[in-house]
Design a protein around this motif. Structure first.
Motif, PDB file in Angstrom:
ATOM      1  N   PHE A  51       4.503  14.102  -1.241  1.00  0.00           N
ATOM      2  CA  PHE A  51       3.065  13.646  -1.190  1.00  0.00           C
ATOM      3  C   PHE A  51       3.393  12.167  -0.175  1.00  0.00           C
ATOM      4  CE2 PHE A  51      -0.218  10.593  -3.115  1.00  0.00           C
ATOM      5  CZ  PHE A  51      -0.964  11.341  -2.643  1.00  0.00           C
ATOM      6  N   TYR A  52       4.414  11.346  -0.802  1.00  0.00           N
ATOM      7  CA  TYR A  52       4.443   9.672  -0.931  1.00  0.00           C
ATOM      8  C   TYR A  52       4.643   9.580   0.331  1.00  0.00           C
ATOM      9  CZ  TYR A  52       2.692   8.493  -4.958  1.00  0.00           C
ATOM     10  OH  TYR A  52       2.414   8.600  -6.079  1.00  0.00           O
ATOM     11  N   ILE A  53       5.146  10.921   1.107  1.00  0.00           N
ATOM     12  CA  ILE A  53       5.883   9.888   2.534  1.00  0.00           C
ATOM     13  C   ILE A  53       4.401  10.532   3.952  1.00  0.00           C
ATOM     14  CG2 ILE A  53       7.314  12.131   3.118  1.00  0.00           C
ATOM     15  CD1 ILE A  53       9.165  11.168   4.943  1.00  0.00           C
ATOM     16  N   ARG A  54       4.005  11.103   3.009  1.00  0.00           N
ATOM     17  CA  ARG A  54       3.272  12.127   4.250  1.00  0.00           C
ATOM     18  C   ARG A  54       2.290  10.759   3.964  1.00  0.00           C
ATOM     19  NH1 ARG A  54       3.350  17.195   7.097  1.00  0.00           N
ATOM     20  NH2 ARG A  54       1.019  16.250   7.089  1.00  0.00           N
ATOM     21  N   GLU A  55       1.679  10.243   2.770  1.00  0.00           N
ATOM     22  CA  GLU A  55       0.561   9.263   2.174  1.00  0.00           C
ATOM     23  C   GLU A  55       1.113   7.905   3.733  1.00  0.00           C
ATOM     24  OE1 GLU A  55      -1.556   7.529  -0.687  1.00  0.00           O
ATOM     25  OE2 GLU A  55       0.844   6.395  -1.108  1.00  0.00           O
ATOM     26  N   ALA A  56       2.512   7.339   3.762  1.00  0.00           N
ATOM     27  CA  ALA A  56       3.055   6.615   4.822  1.00  0.00           C
ATOM     28  C   ALA A  56       2.733   6.744   5.919  1.00  0.00           C
ATOM     29  CB  ALA A  56       4.431   6.128   4.098  1.00  0.00           C
ATOM     30  N   MET A  57       2.928   7.900   6.822  1.00  0.00           N
ATOM     31  CA  MET A  57       2.684   8.585   7.814  1.00  0.00           C
ATOM     32  C   MET A  57       1.288   8.476   8.071  1.00  0.00           C
ATOM     33  SD  MET A  57       6.041  11.270   8.368  1.00  0.00           S
ATOM     34  CE  MET A  57       5.129  12.419   7.112  1.00  0.00           C
ATOM     35  N   THR A  58       0.780   8.986   7.106  1.00  0.00           N
ATOM     36  CA  THR A  58      -0.978   8.901   6.999  1.00  0.00           C
ATOM     37  C   THR A  58      -1.562   7.919   7.401  1.00  0.00           C
ATOM     38  OG1 THR A  58      -1.226  11.227   6.143  1.00  0.00           O
ATOM     39  CG2 THR A  58      -2.706   9.703   7.107  1.00  0.00           C
ATOM     40  N   THR A  59      -1.060   6.437   6.076  1.00  0.00           N
ATOM     41  CA  THR A  59      -1.625   5.178   6.601  1.00  0.00           C
ATOM     42  C   THR A  59      -1.143   4.438   7.827  1.00  0.00           C
ATOM     43  OG1 THR A  59      -1.938   5.049   3.663  1.00  0.00           O
ATOM     44  CG2 THR A  59      -1.882   3.171   5.425  1.00  0.00           C
ATOM     45  N   LEU A  60       0.433   4.819   7.806  1.00  0.00           N
ATOM     46  CA  LEU A  60       0.424   4.564   9.760  1.00  0.00           C
ATOM     47  C   LEU A  60      -0.402   4.496  10.557  1.00  0.00           C
ATOM     48  CD1 LEU A  60       4.049   3.220  10.633  1.00  0.00           C
ATOM     49  CD2 LEU A  60       2.388   5.148  11.985  1.00  0.00           C
ATOM     50  N   GLN A  61      -1.016   5.981  10.891  1.00  0.00           N
ATOM     51  CA  GLN A  61      -1.796   6.462  11.754  1.00  0.00           C
ATOM     52  C   GLN A  61      -3.136   6.458  11.831  1.00  0.00           C
ATOM     53  OE1 GLN A  61      -1.021  10.946  11.157  1.00  0.00           O
ATOM     54  NE2 GLN A  61       0.437  10.547  12.774  1.00  0.00           N
ATOM     55  N   LEU A  62      -3.235   5.857  10.459  1.00  0.00           N
ATOM     56  CA  LEU A  62      -4.617   4.613  10.419  1.00  0.00           C
ATOM     57  C   LEU A  62      -4.538   4.202  10.799  1.00  0.00           C
ATOM     58  CD1 LEU A  62      -6.182   6.052   6.621  1.00  0.00           C
ATOM     59  CD2 LEU A  62      -7.119   7.190   8.667  1.00  0.00           C
ATOM     60  N   LEU A  63      -3.662   2.845  10.461  1.00  0.00           N
ATOM     61  CA  LEU A  63      -3.861   1.775  11.076  1.00  0.00           C
ATOM     62  C   LEU A  63      -3.778   1.712  12.938  1.00  0.00           C
ATOM     63  CD1 LEU A  63      -1.902   0.144   8.288  1.00  0.00           C
ATOM     64  CD2 LEU A  63      -3.983  -0.506   9.037  1.00  0.00           C
ATOM     65  N   ARG A  64      -3.341   3.132  13.113  1.00  0.00           N
ATOM     66  CA  ARG A  64      -2.565   3.238  15.124  1.00  0.00           C
ATOM     67  C   ARG A  64      -1.429   2.307  15.097  1.00  0.00           C
ATOM     68  NH1 ARG A  64      -6.429   6.089  17.205  1.00  0.00           N
ATOM     69  NH2 ARG A  64      -8.553   6.026  16.150  1.00  0.00           N
ATOM     70  N   LEU A  65      -0.830   2.209  14.178  1.00  0.00           N
ATOM     71  CA  LEU A  65       0.526   1.828  14.765  1.00  0.00           C
ATOM     72  C   LEU A  65       1.884   2.817  15.026  1.00  0.00           C
ATOM     73  CD1 LEU A  65       1.315   0.107  11.208  1.00  0.00           C
ATOM     74  CD2 LEU A  65       0.712  -0.706  13.592  1.00  0.00           C
ATOM     75  N   HIS A  66       1.154   3.696  15.444  1.00  0.00           N
ATOM     76  CA  HIS A  66       1.551   5.273  15.579  1.00  0.00           C
ATOM     77  C   HIS A  66       1.881   4.893  17.653  1.00  0.00           C
ATOM     78  CE1 HIS A  66      -2.080   6.570  16.147  1.00  0.00           C
ATOM     79  NE2 HIS A  66      -1.477   7.777  16.432  1.00  0.00           N
TER      80      HIS A  66
END
Length: 608
Positions: free
Chosen positions: A250-265
């Motif tokens: 759950f939390y690694i998916r949360e980290a990746m989702t938040t990173l994508q929300l910030l468009r850091l990818h």
């Protein structure tokens, strides 16, 4: 002289609604007063900061939903300059000392009542951070040391940063062997350094709960930041070490989702970020890139992040990180070829064994083995923990590809070529004996690493060693001829026992891993003894029934080769052996070995 009757201490009648923070952490009964009798007697600070969980029907009520989605005032934006934390011009006077870690953004607070737990002192955070930057930073270089240290005195004004540091500390207390000894409350003047006086450190569960509590004061979903990503990553790491796989996922998916929300990818985002924030955001992306692939292979999950960013470079304020990034780039290169196509094959193995007439392994798998085989050793200037991560990850990935090849087609027992060319090495990776070569290379290289190198990597590296050891044991059980001793080389059984020793003596080693691998090793070793290894004359027949044996750690205190089993030696695990066998396994140096005892208490060495 008349004596006065001693009055019993006042006790509140009825049910206590909420225990104080100290009694709740120590799990003792509280009288509900302020201060309570327990805190008075122990000279602790008595506080009631923990959020009391309401009883009654589950689920939100109409009033609570209205309160939950009500518009709440935002906290004034603050920044952390190189000279220290400063507040913006429209900041209220009482918030002039607040601080924000770079990348926290402007997060509205749900309430102004946030306070850090009195059970955690600044010295505890400092000890954990020192251990992190010494041992784990080379593996996960995602925090800015100087700016985190500058913000430490202002945790009461930044619940987001407090949540980040408690999540980081939750990971660190799960590896207490790498923490400085000064972090224990026995050497600290404050008794509130630990939530449990009988434990030298706060528990990981307590620190996780503090991180989650701090997040209740931040709108981290609507206004996420880089700190939000970092906190979720540390929560993933803590839950992974605790074996809570669903929470970790759950939390690694949360980290990746938040990173994508910030468009850091997206590479275009980094043109608008400050240099330091851009550098650490890029590192955070690649740490998640590596971690997601390793976790997906270990737990058969799907991938989210793809290779969309340029590789990281040293930040302007951390030019000394160049040697760390050298090894970090090598780790990225190891995992970058494990993409969605490979995970699709890995996550859906065939339900039936491959027929004898199956085609050779797919060309992409053979090519991937060739890429891994051509990877050089870790750079010499890498930190020991980083070298261990590179070494074990490389051999583990070879094992993963080999396991997938075995599931697709039968493999020959040995290579058809005897030359030392690269093509011969590629042929060897497509044979049944390849786990023997993988384990031998691992054991030989691991001898040069200090014990803290493996401890710094935590449970993840233990699971990789476990997979390598299990594959080796399976091959030796399937093809006993491969287990024959080899002159001038480390034998397969030596490698298996050494991997068992590493898994069993590493503090992060799970008893489940040790028990399973020890059972596999005992079968291979017992079978090898029956096939002609030299035995003591007094041993007798080895064909008796199977019995359960206890594995001890014994010592040679005088370093003279005379090993003695201490009467108080701790039982590491139990394995299955053959009745009448006394097996002593020579492991590493002359100070620590493992031994298997029988009822007579004798020892012997079936192999060297």
């Amino acid at each position: 002289m008349p004596t006065e009757a001693v009055q019993p201490p006042f006790r509140r009648s009825g049910k206590i609604r909420q225990a104080c923070d100290s009694c709740r952490a120590r799990k003792i009964r509280c009288d509900g007063t302020s201060p309570c009798a327990n805190c008075l007697s122990a000279a602790f600070e008595c506080s009631y900061l923990a959020v009391h969980k309401k009883t009654g029907p589950k689920g939100p009520r109409r009033e609570s939903r209205q309160h939950r989605y009500a518009v709440r005032p935002a906290a004034p934006p603050v920044s952390l300059s190189p000279e220290g934390p400063t507040a913006s011009s429209d900041t209220e006077p009482d918030s002039a000392g607040s601080a924000s870690y770079p990348g926290t953004g402007t997060q509205p607070r749900y309430t102004s009542g946030f306070r850090p737990s009195p059970l955690l002192c600044t010295e505890f955070f400092t000890s954990c951070l020192d251990a992190f930057f010494t041992h784990k930073y080379p593996i996960t270089p995602i925090l800015h040391r100087h700016k985190v240290a500058a913000a430490l005195p202002h945790l009461a004004d930044s619940p987001e940063l407090y949540g980040l540091l408690t999540a980081c500390c939750a990971v660190m207390v799960l590896s207490p062997e790498i923490l400085p000894t000064s972090s224990t409350p026995a050497q600290s003047p404050s008794p509130a350094s630990s939530p449990n006086p009988s434990s030298p450190l706060p528990t990981a569960e307590f620190l996780i709960s503090e991180a989650i509590r701090a997040r209740q004061f931040c709108d981290y979903v609507e206004t996420p930041s880089l700190t939000t990503v970092q906190t979720s990553f540390f929560l993933f790491s803590a839950f992974f070490c605790l074996g809570a796989d669903n929470s970790a996922w759950f939390y690694i998916r949360e980290a990746m989702t938040t990173l994508q929300l910030l468009r850091l990818h997206e590479e275009a985002t980094y043109a608008t970020l400050p240099p330091d924030e851009a550098a650490f955001s890029r590192r955070m992306f690649w740490v998640l890139f590596i971690t997601e692939r390793a976790y997906a292979l270990q737990r058969r999950r799907v991938l989210t992040l793809q290779r969309t960013l340029a590789l990281p470079t040293p930040g302007p304020s951390d030019p000394d990180d160049a040697h760390i990034l050298s090894g970090f780039l090598d780790l990225i290169s190891l995992f970058q070829d494990f993409d969605n196509d490979f995970l699709a094959l890995w996550n859906h193995p065939p339900t039936t064994p491959p027929p004898a007439s199956a085609t050779p392994p797919p060309e992409p798998l053979a090519r991937l083995q060739g890429v891994l085989a051509r990877r050089g050793p870790p750079p010499g200037d890498c930190a020991s923990g980083q070298q261990a991560d590179l070494l074990v990850s490389r051999q583990w990935l070879k094992t993963v590809v080999w396991q997938l090849c075995v599931s697709k087609t039968p493999l020959p027992s040995s290579s058809s070529s005897s030359s030392s060319s690269s093509s011969s090495r590629l042929d060897e990776s497509m044979t049944l004996q390849y786990p023997v070569t993988i384990a031998r290379e691992l054991v030989v290289a691991a001898r040069a690493l200090p014990p803290t190198a493996l401890e710094a990597n935590g449970v993840g590296i233990v699971e990789k060693l476990f997979d390598i050891g299990c594959s080796l044991a399976d091959v030796l059980a399937l093809a006993p001829a491969l287990a024959l001793p080899q002159a001038r080389d480390v034998g397969p059984r030596d490698c298996l026992v050494e991997i068992l020793r590493i898994v069993g003596t590493t503090p992060e080693g799970c008893s489940r891993h040790v028990a399973v691998l020890a059972a596999k090793a005992s079968e291979c070793l017992a079978a090898g003894v029956c096939r002609g290894l030299p035995l003591p004359a007094a041993m007798g027949d080895c064909g008796g029934p199977h019995v359960r044996r206890e594995v001890y750690e014994i010592c040679d205190d005088d370093n003279n080769g005379d090993y003695v089993a201490d009467e108080e030696a701790e039982v590491v695990c139990e394995i299955t052996g053959l009745e009448g066998l006394d097996e002593k396994y020579m492991l590493g140096d002359h100070q620590r070995v493992w031994a298997v005892s029988d009822e007579a208490g004798g020892w012997f060495m079936p192999f060297c």
